[in-house]
Structures are given as structure tokens and as C-alpha cells.
Write a protein that holds these residues in place. Structure first.
Motif, PDB file in Angstrom:
ATOM      1  N   ALA A  69       0.862  -1.184   0.000  1.00 32.45           N
ATOM      2  CA  ALA A  69       0.000   0.000   0.000  1.00 32.45           C
ATOM      3  C   ALA A  69       0.893   1.227   0.000  1.00 32.45           C
ATOM      4  CB  ALA A  69      -0.926   0.013   1.214  1.00 32.45           C
ATOM      5  N   VAL A  89      -3.331  -0.464  -2.905  1.00 31.03           N
ATOM      6  CA  VAL A  89      -3.505  -1.485  -1.872  1.00 31.03           C
ATOM      7  C   VAL A  89      -3.700  -2.809  -2.604  1.00 31.03           C
ATOM      8  CG1 VAL A  89      -4.886  -2.285   0.069  1.00 31.03           C
ATOM      9  CG2 VAL A  89      -4.518   0.178  -0.271  1.00 31.03           C
ATOM     10  N   ALA A 101      -4.708  -6.515   3.995  1.00 30.88           N
ATOM     11  CA  ALA A 101      -5.082  -5.235   3.372  1.00 30.88           C
ATOM     12  C   ALA A 101      -5.471  -4.220   4.441  1.00 30.88           C
ATOM     13  CB  ALA A 101      -6.214  -5.431   2.369  1.00 30.88           C
ATOM     14  N   LEU A 104      -2.377  -2.965   6.165  1.00 25.01           N
ATOM     15  CA  LEU A 104      -1.642  -2.041   5.302  1.00 25.01           C
ATOM     16  C   LEU A 104      -2.312  -0.667   5.270  1.00 25.01           C
ATOM     17  CD1 LEU A 104      -0.739  -4.525   2.459  1.00 25.01           C
ATOM     18  CD2 LEU A 104       0.938  -3.129   3.702  1.00 25.01           C
ATOM     19  N   VAL A 105      -3.634  -0.649   5.169  1.00 21.42           N
ATOM     20  CA  VAL A 105      -4.360   0.628   5.184  1.00 21.42           C
ATOM     21  C   VAL A 105      -4.099   1.350   6.494  1.00 21.42           C
ATOM     22  CG1 VAL A 105      -6.651   1.702   5.211  1.00 21.42           C
ATOM     23  CG2 VAL A 105      -6.126  -0.097   3.542  1.00 21.42           C
ATOM     24  N   TYR A 131     -13.191  -0.453   2.566  1.00 25.18           N
ATOM     25  CA  TYR A 131     -12.807   0.869   3.042  1.00 25.18           C
ATOM     26  C   TYR A 131     -13.868   1.474   3.956  1.00 25.18           C
ATOM     27  CZ  TYR A 131      -9.040   0.308  -0.260  1.00 25.18           C
ATOM     28  OH  TYR A 131      -7.948  -0.167  -0.926  1.00 25.18           O
TER      29      TYR A 131
END
Length: 157
Positions: A69, A89, A101, A104-105, A131
């Protein structure tokens, strides 16, 4: 996320930079007509900053990269007034569904906060639910380079 996954900053001289560039080119290269794989590698290496914008992070399982990401200044040519961006990402398919994921975000969000960034953006054609679950809000839906995408934002303070 699995405890044996480590998130680390990617540097331009890291041998994994070419692997990460390959992932992002294969996944999103169609959004950049005329971009060659070699140019994608050089572009990615230029975004390997030491802090803040730009920064790229990679999820590592031992010596093997399994996801990435980025925090970059510009990710959408038709919305240059919006900055910075969570971008690229990506988790290797066999490693999906393990929270990588999301981790990483969160790492990119932490990088933003550590560098005084309170508000930033992303766009996605198909991962809106991920998200939204992480606290991102829809801004608009639009056509971008042949795809319908949702621009989303996150306020961090």
C-alpha cells in the motif's frame, strides 16, 4: 492479521521493489496508457520515500512480499485538487482474507498522522465495503479511464 506478517517501508534499492511494481502494473497498468513495465518500476522507486508523502509499505511473510500500500501525492489526474492519496492497496491472491489489506491501510493512515496529514483520499472500483468498514466515506462516483470508481476520503483527527 497473522502474527508472522511484518509491515515495512519499501526503499528504492530493496529487491522487492520490482516485485511490487510488477503487482501494481499488472493490476492497474491499464489505467496508465503507454506506461511500460520498466517505467512502472522507475515510478514506484521514485515513490519510495523515507517518511510521509510519498511512502510505500510492503507486507512481508518472512522474506516473501505478500502485499503493498502507498501514500502518494497524486493518484487521479482528474482530481488533482485532492491530496494526498492512499493508493495501490494490493494483497497476493493466496494471502487475501487474512487482514493484510486492512493492516496495510492502517499503516498508511498511521504514516499520514505521524506526518501531520489529517485528511486524505482513495479511489476504488470494487473495494468500497472494505474501506467503509475501515472508516472511509464516499465522496463521489465517477468514470475514470474507462472504469466506474468511487472516490473516498478519511478524516484522521
Amino acid at each position: 492479521m497473522q502474527s508472522d506478517i511484518a509491515l515495512q517501508r519499501l526503499s528504492a534499492d530493496d529487491p522487492n521493489a520490482e516485485i511490487v511494481a510488477g503487482w501494481t502494473f499488472a493490476t492497474w497498468g491499464h489505467l496508465h496508457p503507454g506506461l511500460t513495465p520498466e517505467q512502472a518500476i522507475e515510478r514506484l522507486k521514485a515513490e519510495c520515500g523515507q517518511a510521509g508523502v510519498p511512502s510505500i509499505f510492503v507486507a512481508m511473510q518472512g522474506e516473501t512480499p505478500v502485499g503493498t500500500a502507498s501514500l502518494i501525492a497524486d493518484d487521479m489526474s482528474i482530481r488533482r485538487e485532492l491530496a494526498p492519496w492512499l493508493a495501490s492497496v494490493f494483497v497476493v491472491p493466496e494471502w487475501r482474507g487474512r487482514g493484510i489489506a486492512s493492516a496495510l491501510v492502517r499503516r498508511v493512515e498511521a504514516e499520514a498522522v505521524e506526518n501531520g496529514i489529517e485528511h486524505f483520499y482513495l479511489y476504488t472500483p470494487d473495494q468500497q465495503s472494505l474501506y467503509r468498514h475501515l472508516g472511509w466515506q464516499d465522496v463521489e462516483s465517477l468514470e475514470y479511464r474507462g472504469e466506474t470508481v468511487t472516490v473516498m476520503s478519511r478524516q484522521l483527527t
